[in-house]
Design an enzyme around this catalytic site. Structure first.
Site, PDB file in Angstrom:
ATOM      1  N   ARG A   1      10.480 -10.425  -8.021  1.00  0.00           N
ATOM      2  CA  ARG A   1      11.010  -9.882  -9.325  1.00  0.00           C
ATOM      3  C   ARG A   1      12.302 -10.696  -9.616  1.00  0.00           C
ATOM      4  O   ARG A   1      12.318 -11.053 -11.165  1.00  0.00           O
ATOM      5  CB  ARG A   1      11.321  -8.514  -9.582  1.00  0.00           C
ATOM      6  CG  ARG A   1       9.646  -7.658  -9.340  1.00  0.00           C
ATOM      7  CD  ARG A   1      10.125  -6.263  -8.931  1.00  0.00           C
ATOM      8  NE  ARG A   1      10.936  -5.641 -10.098  1.00  0.00           N
ATOM      9  CZ  ARG A   1      11.369  -4.442  -9.913  1.00  0.00           C
ATOM     10  NH1 ARG A   1      11.082  -3.540  -8.788  1.00  0.00           N
ATOM     11  NH2 ARG A   1      12.247  -3.805 -10.781  1.00  0.00           N
TER      12      ARG A   1
ATOM     13  N   ASP B   1       8.246  -1.289  -4.485  1.00  0.00           N
ATOM     14  CA  ASP B   1       9.289  -0.511  -5.395  1.00  0.00           C
ATOM     15  C   ASP B   1       8.535   0.340  -6.420  1.00  0.00           C
ATOM     16  O   ASP B   1       7.455   0.302  -6.498  1.00  0.00           O
ATOM     17  CB  ASP B   1      10.229  -1.539  -6.080  1.00  0.00           C
ATOM     18  CG  ASP B   1      11.234  -1.864  -5.269  1.00  0.00           C
ATOM     19  OD1 ASP B   1      11.772  -1.344  -4.402  1.00  0.00           O
ATOM     20  OD2 ASP B   1      11.400  -3.262  -5.415  1.00  0.00           O
TER      21      ASP B   1
ATOM     22  N   ARG C   1       7.404  -2.569   1.772  1.00  0.00           N
ATOM     23  CA  ARG C   1       7.608  -1.516   0.768  1.00  0.00           C
ATOM     24  C   ARG C   1       6.978  -2.086  -0.287  1.00  0.00           C
ATOM     25  O   ARG C   1       7.050  -3.235  -0.677  1.00  0.00           O
ATOM     26  CB  ARG C   1       8.908  -1.214   0.713  1.00  0.00           C
ATOM     27  CG  ARG C   1       9.398  -0.386   2.045  1.00  0.00           C
ATOM     28  CD  ARG C   1      11.010  -0.242   1.962  1.00  0.00           C
ATOM     29  NE  ARG C   1      11.547   0.057   3.057  1.00  0.00           N
ATOM     30  CZ  ARG C   1      13.002   0.444   3.337  1.00  0.00           C
ATOM     31  NH1 ARG C   1      13.830   0.083   2.156  1.00  0.00           N
ATOM     32  NH2 ARG C   1      13.489   0.518   4.839  1.00  0.00           N
TER      33      ARG C   1
END
Lengths: 243, 243
Positions: B197, B52, B50
């Site tokens: 991140r 975000d 995935r």
């Protein structure tokens, strides 16, 4: 009375160019309105030149005269607080009373960005001209060398150019490859309307083999309209103006 | 039945991330709908993972099985004609029936982009985290080296991470300066939710002097929630997945 010089960076995607005009929002108008709110007095910006609709700038220079004397940081930070996300003052400096952003400019650096990729590249769409082709960069480099120097560039302007003289000096043209990007860095004394975009469009046509490599020499003796297509605006950025 | 592998580039600014979800438009949904129109049959994409909301990709990999056999160029060109400007297929290849974009992935390269400038930079706003500060890059580089290797990264994930195990291998972290940009290139076997991140946010806090340079060693022994802030999404790009 202070004369303040601003260096402005902007993403031109959503603007009708630098200069105020009746149809569409211009960068100049947005900055002048911001200054008007900051200073409580209307201000007219003198810029180093115009940029067309959709063209970007990393270092547009403009100056203004004001009687509202603020600390220099307040012009920069205060104005940035009033500007939209796609325009920002990078520097604000106090300059001599007679400094004039257009008349005193000694040279400008424009960068035209090509994206060479077999398919469109979403991450490069905003700041480049996407060409789904291979270019003969050696031919483009040779042709670019013919543009350098003092020449009559009337073949490299577009209709609507109001300049009375068409002789300009190009100091250098450098082609720089960076992965799938190819930059055309043009430095010169001054530029006719759309000159960098017509130069870039012509160099691309040479790189594609649609024009012979020595075509620039011929074009420098021609009238307007003989050169290549005007490359699209989103690939162009005014990088720096020097004084 | 063919198994087709796609490499996708997208600007994630306007999407709620890769994965289909009830709230907001996902990249997966847009590509699946395009494939549905191209093939006249509904398709489910299996992705390498995935991303975000707001995160970009230069090389997201996804595969799908279909009985509608087209020339490979038709998957790429045909689908690109049906996709919006901010998503594009870069490659379409025929792969073995048992190829699985997630299970077979051997590693991923993520790039986190910082823009270091005393004021905001409109031309870098879309694809970087703008920090109006100087960073101690040497301290960040030293701290990054402590992240390399096989570790329990539970301190470097965020809530909502569904992974059962939290041990991963980071192959390398390289900090690359390019004018006002600083790239944090992270290559690893796999990543927990928001791991790059949180790593980037932690390295920035070390670069700002808010954490000691040896804090990573301590954090690798801590629970979730001890590390630095999650760096904002627009600075992150999934560059490549390899198999």
């Amino acid at each position: 009375m202070a004369n303040i010089r601003l260096v402005l960076e902007f993403d031109g995607s959503n603007y009708a160019g630098w200069q105020r005009q009746p149809n569409g929002l211009a960068v100049q108008q947005v900055v002048e309105e911001g200054l008007g709110r900051l200073l409580g007095a209307s201000v007219t910006l003198i810029s180093s030149g115009r940029t067309d609709a959709g063209v970007h700038a990393r270092g547009m220079v403009a100056n203004f005269h004001t009687e509202r004397i603020l600390p220099l940081a307040a012009y920069r930070e205060g104005l940035n607080g009033l500007l939209p996300p796609d325009i920002a003052v990078q520097e604000a400096t106090l300059v001599a009373d007679d400094f004039h952003a257009r008349f005193d400019a000694r040279g400008k650096w424009y960068r035209y960005c090509l994206c060479l990729n077999p398919v469109r590249s979403p991450l490069n769409a905003r700041y480049s001209w996407q060409l789904r082709a291979n270019l003969d960069v050696a031919a483009m480099t040779a042709a670019a060398a013919d543009l350098v120097g003092v020449h009559d560039f009337q073949a490299f302007r577009t209709s609507g150019c109001a300049a009375r003289t068409t002789t300009r000096e190009i100091f250098s043209i450098d082609l720089l490859a960076a992965e799938k990007l190819l930059y055309i860095d043009v430095r010169g004394s001054g530029f006719l309307r759309n000159m960098v975009r017509v130069m870039s469009g012509t160099l691309v046509e040479i790189g594609l083999g649609k024009r012979p490599v020595n075509d620039v020499k011929r074009l420098l003796l021609q009238d307007q309209g003989q050169a290549g297509r005007t490359a699209p605006p989103q690939g162009l950025c005014l990088m720096e103006v020097w004084y």
